[in-house]
Design an enzyme around this catalytic site. Structure first.
Site, PDB file in Angstrom:
ATOM      1  CE  LYS A 186      18.843 -32.447 -10.806  1.00 13.99           C
ATOM      2  NZ  LYS A 186      19.841 -32.455  -9.790  1.00 13.99           N
TER       3      LYS A 186
HETATM    4  C1  PLP Z   1      20.874 -33.131  -8.837  1.00 12.63           C
HETATM    5  C2  PLP Z   1      20.801 -32.975  -7.365  1.00 12.63           C
HETATM    6  C3  PLP Z   1      21.886 -32.500  -6.629  1.00 12.63           C
HETATM    7  C4  PLP Z   1      23.255 -32.328  -7.215  1.00 12.63           C
HETATM    8  O1  PLP Z   1      23.324 -31.397  -8.222  1.00 12.63           O
HETATM    9  P1  PLP Z   1      24.718 -31.220  -9.015  1.00 12.63           P
HETATM   10  O2  PLP Z   1      24.534 -29.917  -9.725  1.00 12.63           O
HETATM   11  O3  PLP Z   1      24.815 -32.392  -9.934  1.00 12.63           O
HETATM   12  O4  PLP Z   1      25.797 -31.181  -8.026  1.00 12.63           O
HETATM   13  C5  PLP Z   1      21.714 -32.234  -5.284  1.00 12.63           C
HETATM   14  N1  PLP Z   1      20.540 -32.461  -4.672  1.00 12.63           N
HETATM   15  C6  PLP Z   1      19.478 -32.964  -5.334  1.00 12.63           C
HETATM   16  C7  PLP Z   1      18.194 -33.176  -4.597  1.00 12.63           C
HETATM   17  C8  PLP Z   1      19.578 -33.258  -6.702  1.00 12.63           C
HETATM   18  O5  PLP Z   1      18.548 -33.796  -7.352  1.00 12.63           O
END
Ligand code: PLP
Length: 388
Positions: A186
């Site tokens: 992210k």
């Molecule tokens: C990465 C992601 C998540 C989950 O995030 P985590 O921190 O791994 O739980 C949820 N929604 C979207 C759209 C994502 O890309």
């Protein structure tokens, strides 16, 4: 063009000695889990996105689950979301006992289509869970209108949307429960982590208690100076808190956020310019009402203009040693959603068409401008060689 021997990964975090020092400081301090560093991260994050309150958690999945739970969404309720998302967005709806209902998307952007959302509303609908896909804001005015008209809450999945703007305001400033991810891919990362923001003090207080076993006092209050051993369990909560080790990474990454966003924006512009005259492969469209966080560089491959399909295109990029991904395999394709909810991707024609065409190209601040040029050149060479 010459193919590189070295693999260009699809994604890689951006860090330097500052992240290492920040973590080492926490390790040396003797206070590793949720404490003062996490409180500082929450404060800084809330200020950045323009929310009144922020709660640091172990993931975005935890944040969306807690948000649904704290809005009392449960059995018999329906939550409308997008099929073009990561599984956790809908899994947490199932985990609170509610039913996920999918709306179709806009083929140009991959974002949830407000008209489709409105068509899916029933007397059981309690919430809308939009995803700011690839880093672009959903059409929030339309979604807010629909929510207001039908008395629904909005919980925003902002896993891609740290620094995204809608009409000049950052995502998170709306006051809705908004959920962020600090997973390794992210825009900022703490390895694993997440944040829940809101302008509602009671909601965040409840989420805070529920994030730590339903205990009325957290470890910092108990074991810190002046703390007491006493606590009450006032609800049956979860174990979703963040740690000071993760929050130290988060603060170090926040220091770099503006710089990282500038690089992302530059790379997005480069990709768009370098691919501009290539009709068979085009980046998803930018919305005119906001500013992207440029989380992903998603291109659509137009199979009608090529002799190969998207899957073969990905394989060929692999031969250039370029890592790619597909965001996302739509939820109505996954066996669980097919078998349990009778989902069928054919019911979401825009999403199906979008899914069959998309490739996520490498897009992250720790790659170089030459890497972007290399990827764009490889895309061009493949598209030219296999043009119809
Ligand atoms: C990465 C992601 C998540 C989950 O995030 P985590 O921190 O791994 O739980 C949820 N929604 C979207 C759209 C994502 O890309």
């Amino acid at each position: 063009m010459d193919k590189r021997n070295e693999f260009l990964p699809y994604c890689r975090p951006y860090s330097d000695q500052k992240e290492i020092d920040a973590v080492v400081d926490v390790l040396k301090s003797g206070w590793w889990t949720r404490g003062a560093v996490t409180a500082e991260f929450e404060k800084r994050f809330a200020e950045y996105v323009g929310a009144k309150y922020a709660l640091a958690l172990s993931s975005c999945t935890a944040a969306t689950h807690l948000a649904l739970y704290c809005y009392d969404i449960g059995p018999g309720d329906e939550v409308i979301t997008t099929p073009m998302t990561f599984c956790s967005t809908a899994n947490v709806i199932v985990e609170v006992g509610a039913t996920p209902v999918f709306a179709d998307i806009d083929y140009r952007t991959g974002l949830i289509d407000p008209d489709s959302v409105e068509s899916k509303i029933t007397p059981r609908t309690k919430a809308i869970l939009p995803v700011h896909y690839a880093g672009q804001s959903c059409d929030m005015d339309r979604l807010e209108q629909i929510a207001k008209k039908h008395g629904l809450v909005i919980i925003e999945d902002a896993a891609h949307a740290l620094s995204t703007e809608y009409k000049g305001q950052k995502i998170g400033s709306s006051g809705n429960a908004t959920c962020y991810s600090f997973y390794a891919t992210k825009n900022i990362s703490t390895a694993e982590g997440g944040m829940l923001t809101s302008n509602d003090a009671d909601f965040i207080d409840r989420a805070r208690v529920m994030s730590l076993h339903g205990m009325s006092r957290n470890a910092w209050n108990r074991y810190g100076k002046g703390g007491t051993w006493k606590y009450d369990v006032i609800a049956c909560g979860f174990k979703y808190n963040s740690t000071d080790i993760a929050s130290a990474l988060g603060l170090a990454q926040m220091d770099k956020l503006d710089e990282m966003q500038q690089i992302r924006e530059r790379y997005d512009t480069m990709y768009r310019e370098l691919l501009a005259d290539l009709p068979a492969v085009q980046p998803i469209e930018l919305c005119d009402y906001g500013k992207s966080s440029y989380h992903l560089c998603v291109v659509r491959v137009d199979e009608s203009k090529l002799t190969i399909d998207r899957d073969r295109f990905i394989e060929l990029l692999g031969e250039y040693n370029i890592g790619t991904s597909v965001h996302f395999i739509p939820l109505p394709v996954h066996p669980y959603y097919v078998e349990k909810f009778g989902e069928n991707i054919d019911n979401y024609p825009q999403c199906k068409r979008f899914y069959n065409s998309i490739i996520s190209l490498p897009m992250y601040p720790s790659m170089s401008p030459e890497d972007v040029e290399y990827v764009a050149a490889a895309v061009r060479e493949i598209a030219t060689k296999y043009a119809k």
